[in-house]
Design a protein around this motif. Structure first.
Motif, PDB file in Angstrom:
ATOM      1  N   PRO A   5     -10.300 -67.595  28.271  1.00 24.35           N
ATOM      2  CA  PRO A   5     -10.903 -68.566  27.353  1.00 24.35           C
ATOM      3  C   PRO A   5     -11.231 -67.891  26.019  1.00 24.35           C
ATOM      4  N   GLU A   6     -11.090 -68.639  24.950  1.00 25.66           N
ATOM      5  CA  GLU A   6     -11.468 -68.105  23.643  1.00 25.66           C
ATOM      6  C   GLU A   6     -12.981 -68.029  23.566  1.00 25.66           C
ATOM      7  N   VAL A   7     -13.446 -66.900  23.107  1.00 29.72           N
ATOM      8  CA  VAL A   7     -14.887 -66.710  22.934  1.00 29.72           C
ATOM      9  C   VAL A   7     -15.110 -66.301  21.487  1.00 29.72           C
ATOM     10  N   ALA A   8     -15.792 -67.139  20.757  1.00 29.27           N
ATOM     11  CA  ALA A   8     -16.006 -66.884  19.341  1.00 29.27           C
ATOM     12  C   ALA A   8     -17.061 -65.802  19.138  1.00 29.27           C
ATOM     13  N   VAL A   9     -16.732 -64.863  18.301  1.00 30.10           N
ATOM     14  CA  VAL A   9     -17.671 -63.837  17.884  1.00 30.10           C
ATOM     15  C   VAL A   9     -17.852 -64.005  16.384  1.00 30.10           C
ATOM     16  N   ALA A  10     -19.082 -64.145  15.959  1.00 26.13           N
ATOM     17  CA  ALA A  10     -19.388 -64.296  14.542  1.00 26.13           C
ATOM     18  C   ALA A  10     -19.863 -62.962  13.985  1.00 26.13           C
ATOM     19  N   VAL A  11     -19.540 -62.702  12.731  1.00 27.85           N
ATOM     20  CA  VAL A  11     -20.013 -61.512  12.039  1.00 27.85           C
ATOM     21  C   VAL A  11     -20.819 -61.991  10.842  1.00 27.85           C
ATOM     22  N   ARG A  12     -22.014 -61.435  10.706  1.00 31.46           N
ATOM     23  CA  ARG A  12     -22.913 -61.849   9.626  1.00 31.46           C
ATOM     24  C   ARG A  12     -23.672 -60.637   9.108  1.00 31.46           C
ATOM     25  N   ARG A  13     -24.295 -60.813   7.959  1.00 23.80           N
ATOM     26  CA  ARG A  13     -25.140 -59.749   7.424  1.00 23.80           C
ATOM     27  C   ARG A  13     -26.388 -59.601   8.292  1.00 23.80           C
ATOM     28  N   ALA A  14     -26.803 -58.362   8.481  1.00 16.25           N
ATOM     29  CA  ALA A  14     -28.015 -58.097   9.245  1.00 16.25           C
ATOM     30  C   ALA A  14     -29.236 -58.568   8.465  1.00 16.25           C
ATOM     31  N   THR A  15     -30.249 -58.982   9.207  1.00 14.56           N
ATOM     32  CA  THR A  15     -31.523 -59.370   8.613  1.00 14.56           C
ATOM     33  C   THR A  15     -32.614 -58.479   9.203  1.00 14.56           C
ATOM     34  N   ALA A  16     -33.819 -58.621   8.685  1.00 11.79           N
ATOM     35  CA  ALA A  16     -34.946 -57.848   9.203  1.00 11.79           C
ATOM     36  C   ALA A  16     -35.152 -58.118  10.693  1.00 11.79           C
ATOM     37  N   ALA A  55     -22.405 -58.322  14.778  1.00  7.85           N
ATOM     38  CA  ALA A  55     -21.511 -59.213  15.520  1.00  7.85           C
ATOM     39  C   ALA A  55     -22.345 -59.915  16.575  1.00  7.85           C
ATOM     40  N   GLU A  56     -22.142 -61.220  16.730  1.00 15.45           N
ATOM     41  CA  GLU A  56     -22.918 -61.962  17.727  1.00 15.45           C
ATOM     42  C   GLU A  56     -22.071 -63.053  18.362  1.00 15.45           C
ATOM     43  N   ARG A  57     -22.467 -63.418  19.550  1.00 20.45           N
ATOM     44  CA  ARG A  57     -21.835 -64.523  20.278  1.00 20.45           C
ATOM     45  C   ARG A  57     -22.950 -65.409  20.802  1.00 20.45           C
ATOM     46  N   ASP A  58     -22.850 -66.677  20.518  1.00 17.82           N
ATOM     47  CA  ASP A  58     -23.856 -67.649  20.963  1.00 17.82           C
ATOM     48  C   ASP A  58     -25.270 -67.216  20.601  1.00 17.82           C
ATOM     49  N   GLY A  59     -25.413 -66.628  19.404  1.00 17.81           N
ATOM     50  CA  GLY A  59     -26.730 -66.229  18.927  1.00 17.81           C
ATOM     51  C   GLY A  59     -27.247 -64.911  19.484  1.00 17.81           C
ATOM     52  N   LYS A  60     -26.460 -64.235  20.324  1.00 17.49           N
ATOM     53  CA  LYS A  60     -26.884 -62.959  20.907  1.00 17.49           C
ATOM     54  C   LYS A  60     -26.131 -61.823  20.221  1.00 17.49           C
ATOM     55  N   ALA A  61     -26.890 -60.855  19.687  1.00 21.98           N
ATOM     56  CA  ALA A  61     -26.286 -59.718  19.002  1.00 21.98           C
ATOM     57  C   ALA A  61     -25.501 -58.864  19.995  1.00 21.98           C
ATOM     58  N   LEU A  62     -24.293 -58.461  19.577  1.00 20.92           N
ATOM     59  CA  LEU A  62     -23.413 -57.651  20.417  1.00 20.92           C
ATOM     60  C   LEU A  62     -23.233 -56.234  19.880  1.00 20.92           C
ATOM     61  N   GLY A  63     -23.254 -56.088  18.568  1.00 22.60           N
ATOM     62  CA  GLY A  63     -23.013 -54.795  17.953  1.00 22.60           C
ATOM     63  C   GLY A  63     -23.258 -54.877  16.461  1.00 22.60           C
ATOM     64  N   PHE A  64     -23.085 -53.730  15.800  1.00 26.12           N
ATOM     65  CA  PHE A  64     -23.303 -53.691  14.354  1.00 26.12           C
ATOM     66  C   PHE A  64     -22.419 -52.614  13.743  1.00 26.12           C
ATOM     67  N   ILE A  65     -22.289 -52.668  12.423  1.00 30.85           N
ATOM     68  CA  ILE A  65     -21.616 -51.631  11.664  1.00 30.85           C
ATOM     69  C   ILE A  65     -22.317 -51.505  10.322  1.00 30.85           C
ATOM     70  N   VAL A  66     -22.461 -50.265   9.860  1.00 28.91           N
ATOM     71  CA  VAL A  66     -23.020 -50.009   8.540  1.00 28.91           C
ATOM     72  C   VAL A  66     -21.852 -49.620   7.638  1.00 28.91           C
ATOM     73  N   LEU A  67     -21.627 -50.421   6.617  1.00 34.28           N
ATOM     74  CA  LEU A  67     -20.555 -50.174   5.661  1.00 34.28           C
ATOM     75  C   LEU A  67     -21.143 -49.713   4.336  1.00 34.28           C
ATOM     76  N   HIS A  68     -20.374 -48.940   3.609  1.00 32.27           N
ATOM     77  CA  HIS A  68     -20.788 -48.481   2.290  1.00 32.27           C
ATOM     78  C   HIS A  68     -19.730 -48.897   1.280  1.00 32.27           C
TER      79      HIS A  68
END
Length: 84
Positions: A5-16, A55-68
């Motif tokens: 099944p397709e599982v959508a993963v969203a990527v967004r800017r981190a917040t506090a 990165a999150e799925r269904d509102g649950k954070a899965l991982g992160f990346i710090v970019l410069h």
């Protein structure tokens, strides 16, 4: 073989609100390389031109990346630095 099944993963800017998740995951992921992994990651996030994505799925954070942003129009992933 049945299709997965397709599982959508969203990527967004981190917040506090992501700070605790990022700190905890940093410790789990990088502690064997850096005994201060949570603090090191927090410092990387505060560097000039840093952008942290979650990165999150269904509102649950899965991982992160710090970019410069070393220059306009470019993003790079900076290596996690080990403290001496």
């Amino acid at each position: 073989m049945p299709a997965l099944p397709e599982v959508a993963v969203a990527v967004r800017r981190a917040t506090a609100a992501d700070a605790r998740f990022i700190q905890q995951l940093s410790v789990v992921a990088f502690a064997e390389y850096d005994p201060h992994a949570g603090r090191t990651t927090a410092n990387m996030m505060l560097e000039t031109h840093a952008q942290t994505l979650v990165a999150e799925r269904d509102g649950k954070a899965l991982g992160f990346i710090v970019l410069h942003r070393p220059s306009p129009g470019a993003l790079s992933c900076k290596r996690h630095r080990r403290h001496a």
